[in-house]
Design a protein around this motif. Structure first.
Motif, PDB file in Angstrom:
ATOM      1  N   PRO A 152      40.676  55.950  12.001  1.00  4.78           N
ATOM      2  CA  PRO A 152      40.539  56.998  13.020  1.00  4.78           C
ATOM      3  C   PRO A 152      41.635  58.062  12.883  1.00  4.78           C
ATOM      4  CG  PRO A 152      41.527  55.039  13.983  1.00  4.78           C
ATOM      5  CD  PRO A 152      41.163  54.681  12.570  1.00  4.78           C
ATOM      6  N   TYR A 153      41.266  59.307  13.190  1.00  4.40           N
ATOM      7  CA  TYR A 153      42.274  60.362  13.154  1.00  4.40           C
ATOM      8  C   TYR A 153      42.974  60.489  14.503  1.00  4.40           C
ATOM      9  CZ  TYR A 153      38.780  63.524  15.353  1.00  4.40           C
ATOM     10  OH  TYR A 153      37.859  64.109  16.196  1.00  4.40           O
TER      11      TYR A 153
ATOM     12  N   ALA B  72      45.509  46.651   6.368  1.00  2.00           N
ATOM     13  CA  ALA B  72      45.789  45.253   6.039  1.00  2.00           C
ATOM     14  C   ALA B  72      44.568  44.383   6.305  1.00  2.00           C
ATOM     15  CB  ALA B  72      46.991  44.754   6.840  1.00  2.00           C
ATOM     16  N   ARG B  73      43.751  44.805   7.283  1.00  2.00           N
ATOM     17  CA  ARG B  73      42.535  44.075   7.619  1.00  2.00           C
ATOM     18  C   ARG B  73      41.365  44.455   6.721  1.00  2.00           C
ATOM     19  NH1 ARG B  73      42.291  39.796  10.843  1.00  2.00           N
ATOM     20  NH2 ARG B  73      44.259  39.600  11.957  1.00  2.00           N
ATOM     21  N   GLY B  74      41.632  45.327   5.753  1.00  5.44           N
ATOM     22  CA  GLY B  74      40.594  45.661   4.775  1.00  5.44           C
ATOM     23  C   GLY B  74      39.727  46.856   5.147  1.00  5.44           C
ATOM     24  N   LEU B  75      40.113  47.587   6.195  1.00  5.91           N
ATOM     25  CA  LEU B  75      39.321  48.765   6.556  1.00  5.91           C
ATOM     26  C   LEU B  75      39.544  49.875   5.532  1.00  5.91           C
ATOM     27  CD1 LEU B  75      37.460  49.532   9.089  1.00  5.91           C
ATOM     28  CD2 LEU B  75      39.346  51.040   9.715  1.00  5.91           C
TER      29      LEU B  75
ATOM     30  N   VAL C 219      52.306  58.867   8.144  1.00  5.94           N
ATOM     31  CA  VAL C 219      50.897  58.988   8.541  1.00  5.94           C
ATOM     32  C   VAL C 219      50.163  59.857   7.518  1.00  5.94           C
ATOM     33  CG1 VAL C 219      51.177  61.059  10.010  1.00  5.94           C
ATOM     34  CG2 VAL C 219      49.386  59.386  10.545  1.00  5.94           C
ATOM     35  N   LEU C 220      48.900  59.566   7.269  1.00 11.71           N
ATOM     36  CA  LEU C 220      48.120  60.374   6.326  1.00 11.71           C
ATOM     37  C   LEU C 220      47.865  61.747   6.935  1.00 11.71           C
ATOM     38  CD1 LEU C 220      45.412  57.789   5.161  1.00 11.71           C
ATOM     39  CD2 LEU C 220      47.164  58.846   3.702  1.00 11.71           C
TER      40      LEU C 220
ATOM     41  N   ALA D 169      50.311  55.797  12.466  1.00 14.05           N
ATOM     42  CA  ALA D 169      50.674  55.213  11.178  1.00 14.05           C
ATOM     43  C   ALA D 169      50.697  53.688  11.273  1.00 14.05           C
ATOM     44  CB  ALA D 169      52.024  55.746  10.719  1.00 14.05           C
ATOM     45  N   ARG D 170      51.236  53.177  12.389  1.00 13.45           N
ATOM     46  CA  ARG D 170      51.283  51.721  12.585  1.00 13.45           C
ATOM     47  C   ARG D 170      49.880  51.143  12.714  1.00 13.45           C
ATOM     48  NH1 ARG D 170      53.577  51.055  17.472  1.00 13.45           N
ATOM     49  NH2 ARG D 170      54.681  53.039  17.602  1.00 13.45           N
ATOM     50  N   LEU D 171      49.023  51.855  13.466  1.00 15.12           N
ATOM     51  CA  LEU D 171      47.632  51.405  13.622  1.00 15.12           C
ATOM     52  C   LEU D 171      46.933  51.371  12.260  1.00 15.12           C
ATOM     53  CD1 LEU D 171      45.145  50.743  15.459  1.00 15.12           C
ATOM     54  CD2 LEU D 171      44.677  53.207  15.470  1.00 15.12           C
ATOM     55  N   HIS D 172      47.125  52.429  11.484  1.00 20.04           N
ATOM     56  CA  HIS D 172      46.481  52.509  10.166  1.00 20.04           C
ATOM     57  C   HIS D 172      46.939  51.365   9.254  1.00 20.04           C
ATOM     58  CE1 HIS D 172      45.523  57.102  10.610  1.00 20.04           C
ATOM     59  NE2 HIS D 172      44.746  56.342  11.344  1.00 20.04           N
TER      60      HIS D 172
END
Ligand code: C2E
Ligand code: MG
Ligand code: MG
Ligand code: MG
Length: 290
Positions: free
Chosen positions: A121-122, A112-115, A150-151, A104-107
């Motif tokens: 990534p799952y 925020a970086r526009g990805l 997390v999604l 969740a933190r990575l996502h």
């Protein structure tokens, strides 16, 4: 531990059993400490699309035990004991929460970086049969999803056919329940064990992971035939396939030629600590201070 002396080095059958039991009990005590002292850590192995551009699609979370004296211990050294003593349930709950939290933190950082959401990534998480078949398991999954944010669509639960052998009805119910929230399901180590085709018919899996023993023996035409048959079966059942244990460029190329869409293995990327693994997807400027 003290070695028993005075027997002239002859260890009788019953003594060796006793030693094994004592070792097992000592290990279980150490595992209890490890849970309390938070000595576990997760490594992450990248999973790639085998196509030309070799996109990183996800990570598999793999537990390691940071033992105070022995250093980093791989799961083979303690998961069997944790399963035998029932501790795997506590350890597994920690793994689920930790992996979802980190993802969740990575996502958040990637978004925020526009990805785009479709490029995130799952995370694929191994669930032991005992943990999966706990009556409270799906409620625990739901709580972790809610609390980490997390999604669900980017969470995959990996189980082996062991769960279906123990309790096929409960297995189907839990798989259906988690899938109703969007979580994906993977059948791990496919091709070993019984690999009853009725599991594939009756259980709702999204992904099938080909056991690395077939990849390791790909030089053998028989192994390639089995892999072809698995790929065929998966495609007819609308399952996506991940090949495990790709160790050479040749294996990767051949699997791709055979139509296998995804793969993981030492040739593509080893399991890495969180910061190193997530650096594979974070833009350069974002890599420090993880
Ligand atoms: P698995 O789920 O089949 O995970 C893949 C294993 O293959 C990992 O071993 C990984 O490091 C290894 N591997 C990946 N690519 C290659 C390759 O190219 N060559 C070779 N030789 N090996 C490769 P690891 O991390 O030692 O984990 C072993 C097993 O322990 C896992 O097999 C899984 O069954 C279990 N495990 C790991 N983490 C967890 C966890 O958090 N919970 C539970 N319940 N089990 C776990
Ligand atoms: Mg796995
Ligand atoms: Mg596997
Ligand atoms: Mg395995």
């Amino acid at each position: 531990e003290a070695k028993s002396g005075g027997h002239g080095g002859v260890v009788t059958f019953s003594e060796s059993l006793g030693n094994e039991r004592r070792y097992r009990m000592a290990l279980e005590n150490e595992l209890r400490d490890a849970i309390r002292e938070k000595q576990f850590t997760l490594f992450y192995q990248p999973i790639f699309a085998l196509g030309e551009d070799r996109q990183l699609r996800g990570f598999e979370a793999l537990i390691r035990w940071n033992h105070p004296r022995s250093g980093l211990v791989e799961p083979g050294g303690f998961i069997p004991a944790a399963e035998a003593g029932g501790l795997i349930v506590f350890i597994g709950d920690w793994v689920l929460r930790q992996a979802c939290n980190a993802t969740a933190r990575l996502h958040k950082r990637l978004t925020a970086r526009g990805l785009a959401a479709s490029k995130l990534p799952y995370i694929s998480i191994n669930i032991a049969p005992q943990q999966f078949l706990q009556p409270t398991f799906s409620a625990h999954v739901q709580r972790v999803l809610l609390e980490t944010g997390v999604l669900p669509e980017l969470v995959r639960l990996e189980v082996t056919e062991g769960v279906a052998i123990i309790d096929p009805d409960q297995t189907r119910q839990v798989l259906e329940q988690v899938r109703s929230w969007g979580v994906k399901t993977s059948l791990d180590d496919f091709g070993t064990g019984y690999s009853s085709l009725s599991y594939l018919q009756n259980l709702p899996f999204d992904t099938l992971k080909i056991d690395r023993s077939f990849i390791a023996s790909m030089d053998d035409p028989k192994s390639r035939k089995i892999i072809r048959a698995i790929l065929d079966l998966a495609s007819n059942l609308n399952l996506s396939v991940v090949a495990e244990g790709i160790e050479t460029m040749e294996q990767g190329a051949l699997l791709r030629e055979m139509g296998c869409a995804y793969g993981q293995g030492f040739h593509l990327g080893r399991p890495l600590d969180e910061a190193s693994a997530f650096a594979l997807v974070l833009p350069e400027s974002d890599r420090t201070g993880a």
